[in-house]
Design a protein around this motif. Structure first.
Motif, PDB file in Angstrom:
ATOM      1  N   GLN A  32       0.843  -1.201   0.000  1.00  9.04           N
ATOM      2  CA  GLN A  32       0.000   0.000   0.000  1.00  9.04           C
ATOM      3  C   GLN A  32       0.878   1.250   0.000  1.00  9.04           C
ATOM      4  O   GLN A  32       2.030   1.232   0.456  1.00  9.04           O
ATOM      5  N   ALA A  33       0.316   2.326  -0.505  1.00  3.66           N
ATOM      6  CA  ALA A  33       1.023   3.605  -0.486  1.00  3.66           C
ATOM      7  C   ALA A  33       1.450   3.949   0.942  1.00  3.66           C
ATOM      8  O   ALA A  33       0.695   3.739   1.893  1.00  3.66           O
ATOM      9  N   LYS A  73       4.993   5.266  -3.221  1.00  2.00           N
ATOM     10  CA  LYS A  73       3.874   5.950  -3.867  1.00  2.00           C
ATOM     11  C   LYS A  73       3.387   5.109  -5.037  1.00  2.00           C
ATOM     12  O   LYS A  73       4.156   4.316  -5.594  1.00  2.00           O
ATOM     13  N   PRO A  74       2.146   5.296  -5.444  1.00  2.00           N
ATOM     14  CA  PRO A  74       1.652   4.543  -6.613  1.00  2.00           C
ATOM     15  C   PRO A  74       2.532   4.747  -7.857  1.00  2.00           C
ATOM     16  O   PRO A  74       2.694   3.801  -8.650  1.00  2.00           O
ATOM     17  N   SER A 106      -2.980   2.539  -4.167  1.00  2.00           N
ATOM     18  CA  SER A 106      -3.363   3.812  -3.516  1.00  2.00           C
ATOM     19  C   SER A 106      -4.435   3.602  -2.460  1.00  2.00           C
ATOM     20  O   SER A 106      -4.996   2.541  -2.334  1.00  2.00           O
ATOM     21  N   VAL A 163       2.460  -0.592  -6.105  1.00  2.35           N
ATOM     22  CA  VAL A 163       2.035   0.207  -4.956  1.00  2.35           C
ATOM     23  C   VAL A 163       0.594   0.635  -5.193  1.00  2.35           C
ATOM     24  O   VAL A 163       0.294   1.334  -6.156  1.00  2.35           O
TER      25      VAL A 163
END
Length: 123
Positions: free
Chosen positions: A13-14, A87-88, A123, A121
């Motif tokens: 996950q972010a 980050k995504p 969001s 990743v």
């Protein structure tokens, strides 16, 4: 000849973290500068981080901004990429690469490549 095998990718996950590893075999690992690159779908491969043969000098792409740390253990023939605050837009296939001489930001300067490991990743 140097053979490189990456591991440690996955789905996160972010804001999360991952640590990538690149295990080398073949000629003396400590002779080589190492780099991490990444390639997202539809984009060119870009420099993420690099480390000198001794580990005394490290280099990062501008987008890293203190989030990633590259390191190496010559006794274990392994280079690492610790990635924090993901980050995504960090989603990509991450590959390690080796070259004799100094670290280069240029993809074409590296002679040996691993197969890559996927980092996703969400969001």
């Amino acid at each position: 000849q140097v053979q490189l095998v990456e591991s440690g990718g996955g789905l996160v996950q972010a804001g999360g973290s991952l640590r990538l590893s690149c295990a080398a075999s073949g000629r003396s690992f400590s002779d080589y500068a190492m780099g991490w690159f990444r390639q997202a779908p539809g984009k060119e491969r870009e420099f993420v981080a690099g480390i000198s043969w001794s580990g005394s000098s490290t280099y990062y792409g501008d987008f890293v901004k203190g989030r990633f740390t590259i390191s190496r253990d010559n006794a274990k023939n392994t280079v690492y990429l610790q990635m924090n605050s993901l980050k995504p837009e960090d989603t990509a296939v991450y590959s390690c690469a080796a070259r004799l001489g100094r670290v280069s930001y240029d993809v074409l300067a590296y002679n040996y490549w691993g197969q890559g490991t996927q980092v996703t990743v969400s969001s």
